[in-house]
Scaffold this active site. Structure first.
Site, mmCIF file in Angstrom:
data_model
loop_
_atom_site.group_PDB
_atom_site.id
_atom_site.type_symbol
_atom_site.label_atom_id
_atom_site.label_comp_id
_atom_site.label_asym_id
_atom_site.label_seq_id
_atom_site.Cartn_x
_atom_site.Cartn_y
_atom_site.Cartn_z
ATOM 1 N N GLY A 209 68.887 50.203 48.551
ATOM 2 C CA GLY A 209 69.333 49.063 47.769
ATOM 3 C C GLY A 209 70.693 49.323 47.166
ATOM 4 C CB THR A 216 67.044 57.424 40.150
ATOM 5 O OG1 THR A 216 68.029 57.597 41.169
ATOM 6 C CG2 THR A 216 66.686 58.777 39.557
ATOM 7 C CG HIS A 433 96.188 28.953 37.484
ATOM 8 N ND1 HIS A 433 96.855 29.148 38.667
ATOM 9 C CD2 HIS A 433 94.976 29.566 37.643
ATOM 10 C CE1 HIS A 433 96.096 29.838 39.492
ATOM 11 N NE2 HIS A 433 94.942 30.112 38.883
ATOM 12 C CD GLU A 434 92.578 30.364 34.390
ATOM 13 O OE1 GLU A 434 91.441 30.055 34.803
ATOM 14 O OE2 GLU A 434 93.256 31.281 34.886
#
Length: 634
Positions: A209, A216, A433-434
């Site tokens: 995975g 562990t 832009h955002e």
């Protein structure tokens, strides 16, 4: 906890002390003794020695291989003085000495200097043996076992009764994996029930995975539930500088395990020693890693069953590199996928880690789990810890919702960089832009819900960001939704074109992601009418770490050109759609951007209300008309 009853190293014995003391004493005597043997004999040039012979000043000469010593005659200026010189290849020296009446002879062998021979031949081995004995005893073993301790296994042993032992209750989000491993626990606790029916427990189970999903932790939980000795070691601890060390440590590990059977051996990062031997690296059969792998294969075939059961658990996030001989039935019979958790799994993991901190009354863990798709167990543990650190920084007594919100943004977007000051023009470009991302994303099918817009720099390169949070876990996406994601990615660049008429370097990451997604649609998902339902990318099975190399299959120049044209058409179509959306909503784009420039961060109900005013295009793009039924694995 590791066993702590290991015997302490013993003091060096008397023999070891003598082996060090005696050679040291002899060496000291060799250095000091010449001081008490008188002053050194003066050395003169060989030409001066010949001149003294011709003058008749030399009484007698002793010729040696490395030195010539001679005594001066009583008629000289310094009678009876002994001098020496270095001999050279002179065949006329005996004739010259005889012609001048000089008595000469060879230097007698030094029979009384036996200790020099002792120092030259005996002392160095004694010193080596003494130091080796001292080193081997300090390694924790005496005699032969201490000298060969480098071949001993370095596995840590955990036993039942540890206060901090881990059980399946401490592991969440991987319920299917726990069911598979619970069967191994049942066999270790009651093997007779399986043996009577003729069932054979798997000799090995391989946990595969992505990093951080709890492989562990699951292995430790198996040891805690079974209540048997648990040997834990990393694959890298087998291979060291000395040839044969890895194979010897494998043998020693399984010998220890057989003595304490039934027990569990856990090998973490198995790919360190289990890489495929058919990699074409040109290494021969004596390669150290290959010897270690061969020994591991032999040991897994050799140990018994029943009361001498030894079960091998291993974990790796690179199963595609493992040797096929490891994965065949009879060795690692069972491969257990430990994947990233879904929504319910993330909520269960957050419940476990949230018990270790003081939560505020208004914290909604389900909302946090919804905002963290793709997070592994280690990511969620880090998220809770980051939230607790932020609460402690505020000097708060409990961890509140705002701490978790900030922690999510720190993990996703990076640390907030308020010290990175943008000038007025750059700040305006970042704001538009955002907002462009947010407006386009609000309309696109398949796009996540926009929850926050910020022009506060974060991380290494982000000058601003638009936070989109999914409302549910998705496993399938259709072509329309994929194109919508590409359009959203290009919304920032398109806003710069609409407002400023030029573009900047701020959209580089958006372009990279949009191009990659478009190429996957063409080469992996078969979403091209021209190229048809064919896969032009090589399959990457169980590649949890990603692949930075070229994954495209070998294709003809014509096909490669067609792929490039299709990718360009998809991206360009999304670009034009983003431009048309922003041009139609120009007033709303300006209004939101102006507010964002003043307050820097917009979120919550106010942002959702503004984005609900976005107007869609009157004409639906051509690609959306017939793509709704095409689904693909996300």
């Amino acid at each position: 906890m590791p066993i702590k009853d290991k015997p302490q190293p013993r003091r060096p014995s008397l023999i070891t002390s003598l082996l060090i003391f005696v050679p040291g004493l002899l060496l000291l005597a060799n250095l000091v003794l010449p001081i008490f043997t008188g002053p050194p004999i003066p050395r003169v040039p060989y030409s001066f020695f010949i001149e003294q012979i011709e003058d008749g000043d030399v009484a007698n000469v002793e010729v040696g291989q490395n030195v010539i010593r001679y005594r001066l005659d009583e008629s000289s200026d310094q009678p009876d003085q002994v001098l020496q010189t270095t001999p050279i290849f002179d065949l006329e020296l005996p004739n010259r000495l005889e012609a001048n009446g000089v008595e000469f002879a060879a230097i007698p062998p030094a029979g009384n200097r036996w200790f020099l021979t002792l120092l030259g031949w005996v002392v160095p081995p004694l010193i080596f043996v003494g130091l080796f004995q001292l080193f081997s005893r300090r390694q924790g073993g005496g005699g032969l076992s201490g000298a060969l301790s480098i071949t001993k296994s370095k596995a840590k042993v955990y036993v039942e009764g540890d206060e901090n032992k881990i059980t399946f209750n401490d592991v969440a989000g991987v319920e299917e994996s726990k069911v598979e491993l619970a069967e191994i626990v049942e066999f270790l606790q009651a093997p007779q029930r399986f043996i009577e029916i003729g069932a054979r427990i798997p000799k090995g189970a391989l946990l595969i995975g992505p990093p951080g999903t709890g492989k562990t932790l699951l292995a430790k939980a198996v040891a805690g539930e079974a209540g048997v000795p648990f040997f834990s070691i990393s694959g890298s601890e087998f291979v060291e500088l000395f040839v044969g060390t890895g194979a010897a440590r494998v043998r020693d590990l399984f010998e220890q395990a057989k003595k304490k059977a039934p027990c569990i051996i856990f090998i973490d990062e198995l790919d360190a020693i289990g890489k495929s031997r058919s990699g074409g690296n040109g290494m021969g059969g004596n390669d150290e890693r290959e010897q270690t792998l061969n020994q591991l294969l032999t040991e897994m075939d050799g140990f018994g069953a029943g009361d001498a059961t030894v079960i091998v658990l291993a974990a790796t996030n690179r199963p595609e590199t493992l040797d096929p001989a490891l994965l065949r039935p009879g060795r690692f019979d069972r491969q257990i996928l430990v994947d990233r958790p879904d929504l319910s799994g993330r909520l269960a993991i957050l419940d476990i880690y949230a018990q270790k901190v003081k939560l505020g009354a208004e914290v909604d863990l389900k909302a946090i789990a919804t905002r963290t798709p793709g997070f592994a167990g280690a990511d969620l543990a880090n998220l809770v810890n980051e939230a607790a650190l932020l609460a402690a920084r505020r000097k708060s007594e409990t961890v509140e919702e705002q701490d978790f919100s900030e922690a999510v943004e720190r993990v996703v977007a990076g640390l907030e960089k308020k010290s990175r000051v943008l000038n007025k023009a750059e700040k305006e470009i970042v704001a538009y832009h955002e907002v462009g991302h947010a407006l386009v994303g609000a309309l696109m099918p398949g796009s996540d819900e926009v929850q926050k817009i910020s022009i506060v720099p974060r991380g290494m390169a982000a000058l601003g960001y638009t936070l989109q949070v999914p409302t549910e876990d998705r496993f399938l996406l259709n072509e329309t939704e994929l194109r919508g994601q590409i359009t959203t990615l290009l919304g920032g660049r398109s806003a710069e074109e609409v407002i400023f008429g030029k573009i900047t370097t701020g959209a580089s990451n958006d372009l990279q992601r949009a191009t990659d997604l478009a190429e996957q649609m063409v080469t992996s998902y078969g979403m091209s009418k021209i190229l048809g339902p064919l896969a032009y990318a090589q399959g990457q099975q169980n590649n949890f770490l990603g692949n930075s190399g070229n994954t495209r299959r070998p294709v003809s120049e014509t096909t490669a050109e067609a792929i490039d044209q299709e990718v360009k058409a998809i991206v360009e179509g999304a670009h034009q759609e983003a431009l048309s959306i922003l041009e139609k909503n120009r007033e709303l784009l300006d209004a939101i951007a102006i507010q964002l420039l003043h307050i820097e961060v917009m979120e919550g109900e106010h942002l959702r209300k503004l984005l609900s005013q976005v107007q869609a295009n009157d004409e639906q793009p051509e690609h959306q008309a017939d793509a709704a039924s095409k689904f693909v694995n996300a």
